[in-house]
Design an enzyme around this catalytic site. Structure first.
Site, PDB file in Angstrom:
ATOM      1  N   VAL A   1       0.808  -1.219   0.000  1.00 13.40           N
ATOM      2  CA  VAL A   1       0.000   0.000   0.000  1.00 13.40           C
ATOM      3  C   VAL A   1       0.843   1.272   0.000  1.00 13.40           C
ATOM      4  CG1 VAL A   1      -1.987  -1.106   1.101  1.00 13.40           C
ATOM      5  CG2 VAL A   1      -0.247   0.013   2.524  1.00 13.40           C
TER       6      VAL A   1
ATOM      7  N   ASN B   1      -6.721  -1.366   6.421  1.00  9.47           N
ATOM      8  CA  ASN B   1      -6.258  -2.051   7.623  1.00  9.47           C
ATOM      9  C   ASN B   1      -4.748  -2.247   7.679  1.00  9.47           C
ATOM     10  OD1 ASN B   1      -6.410  -4.101   9.941  1.00  9.47           O
ATOM     11  ND2 ASN B   1      -5.647  -5.379   8.258  1.00  9.47           N
TER      12      ASN B   1
ATOM     13  N   SER C   1      -6.569   3.101  15.891  1.00 14.62           N
ATOM     14  CA  SER C   1      -6.054   2.586  17.157  1.00 14.62           C
ATOM     15  C   SER C   1      -6.360   3.583  18.257  1.00 14.62           C
ATOM     16  CB  SER C   1      -4.542   2.386  17.071  1.00 14.62           C
ATOM     17  OG  SER C   1      -3.994   2.060  18.333  1.00 14.62           O
TER      18      SER C   1
ATOM     19  N   TYR D   1       4.433   5.397  15.817  1.00 14.60           N
ATOM     20  CA  TYR D   1       3.178   4.687  15.540  1.00 14.60           C
ATOM     21  C   TYR D   1       1.972   5.537  15.914  1.00 14.60           C
ATOM     22  CZ  TYR D   1      -0.433   1.066  15.824  1.00 14.60           C
ATOM     23  OH  TYR D   1      -1.593   0.342  15.679  1.00 14.60           O
TER      24      TYR D   1
ATOM     25  N   LYS E   1      -1.142   6.912  13.481  1.00 16.77           N
ATOM     26  CA  LYS E   1      -2.551   6.558  13.681  1.00 16.77           C
ATOM     27  C   LYS E   1      -3.397   7.803  13.932  1.00 16.77           C
ATOM     28  CE  LYS E   1      -2.726   2.142  13.037  1.00 16.77           C
ATOM     29  NZ  LYS E   1      -3.579   1.552  11.976  1.00 16.77           N
TER      30      LYS E   1
END
Length: 256
Positions: free
Chosen positions: A66, A92, A143, A156, A160
């Protein structure tokens, strides 16, 4: 999920990161509810494991990274060529890194940014026009880490948070065009990506101290929430984040 809960027969769903974990559970759930399901991922063997035993006329495995916009364009074209339309997209695919911020080099940020942020952008840009044609919708797997900070997860969490804001902003842009965008927000969930963490008893104990239901999540806990948001039952819900976290986000952060 084995019983038909939602009416997805005749609908086409494309799920990225469908070769394992949450993506695999989501694919299985949509198939159980009658949808045509295409799954994308970098490892074809894992995609085929997800689709093993499922009806060949309702499934498609597409190798795609992706982070590569051209590859995403080609993958979505394959899905539409096979099934004729696109009704639901589940973004996802994700990458993760844990550690001290200054010790995580440019390669870790490049992987997280290109997969989590650029990957979402590539998927949304290519599929939103298709969803506009069908009156479809997009669900992102975000998340609870996108809501606020975690120790050792700055890269991370930032990625998100970007996805969660994209969902809200694009929901505003596309609402009058008949397209809904929503996100589910899991907390710590047992998947391939979290395997090392979930095998660390001390880490699991510390994590579950914050979980009202007293356990880590499982992929099958997340899939029904995605189906709900993608279904007509959620027809007046857009721009929403649905925590699927066992009550993690209900806590102030103080220890139990």
């Amino acid at each position: 999920m084995t019983a038909n809960t939602y009416a997805f027969a005749g609908k086409t769903v494309f799920i990225t990161g469908g070769g394992s974990g949450i993506g695999r559970a989501i694919a299985k759930a949509f198939l159980a509810n009658g949808a045509n399901v295409a799954i994308g991922g970098r490892r074809r063997e894992r995609l085929l494991e997800t689709l093993a035993g499922e009806p060949a006329d309702r499934t498609l495995a597409v190798e795609v990274d992706v982070s590569d916009g051209a590859a995403v364009d080609a993958a979505v074209s394959k899905v539409i060529e096979r099934f004729g339309q696109l009704d639901v997209v589940v973004s996802n695919a994700a990458a993760y890194a844990h550690g001290d911020f200054v010790d995580l080099g440019g390669s870790e940020w490049e992987t997280i940014r290109s997969t989590n942020i650029d990957g979402f952008v590539h998927i949304a840009r290519r599929t939103l026009p298709e969803l506009e044609r069908t009156g479809g919708n997009l669900v992102a797997v975000g998340s609870v880490s996108g809501f606020r900070g975690d120790w050792g997860q700055a890269l991370y969490n930032a990625s998100k948070a970007a996805v969660m804001n994209f969902i809200q902003s694009l929901a505003l842009d596309y609402g009058e065009r008949g397209v809904r965008l929503n996100a589910v927000a899991p907390a710590a969930t047992r998947t391939e990506m979290t395997e090392a963490f979930s095998q660390d008893e001390a880490a699991v104990a510390a994590a579950t101290n914050r979980v009202a239901l007293g356990r880590l999540g499982e992929p099958i806990d997340v899939a029904p929430a995605v189906l709900f948001l993608a279904s007509d039952d959620a027809r007046y819900i857009t721009g929403a984040w649905l925590p699927v976290d066992g009550g993690t986000s209900a806590s102030t952060g103080q220890a139990h």
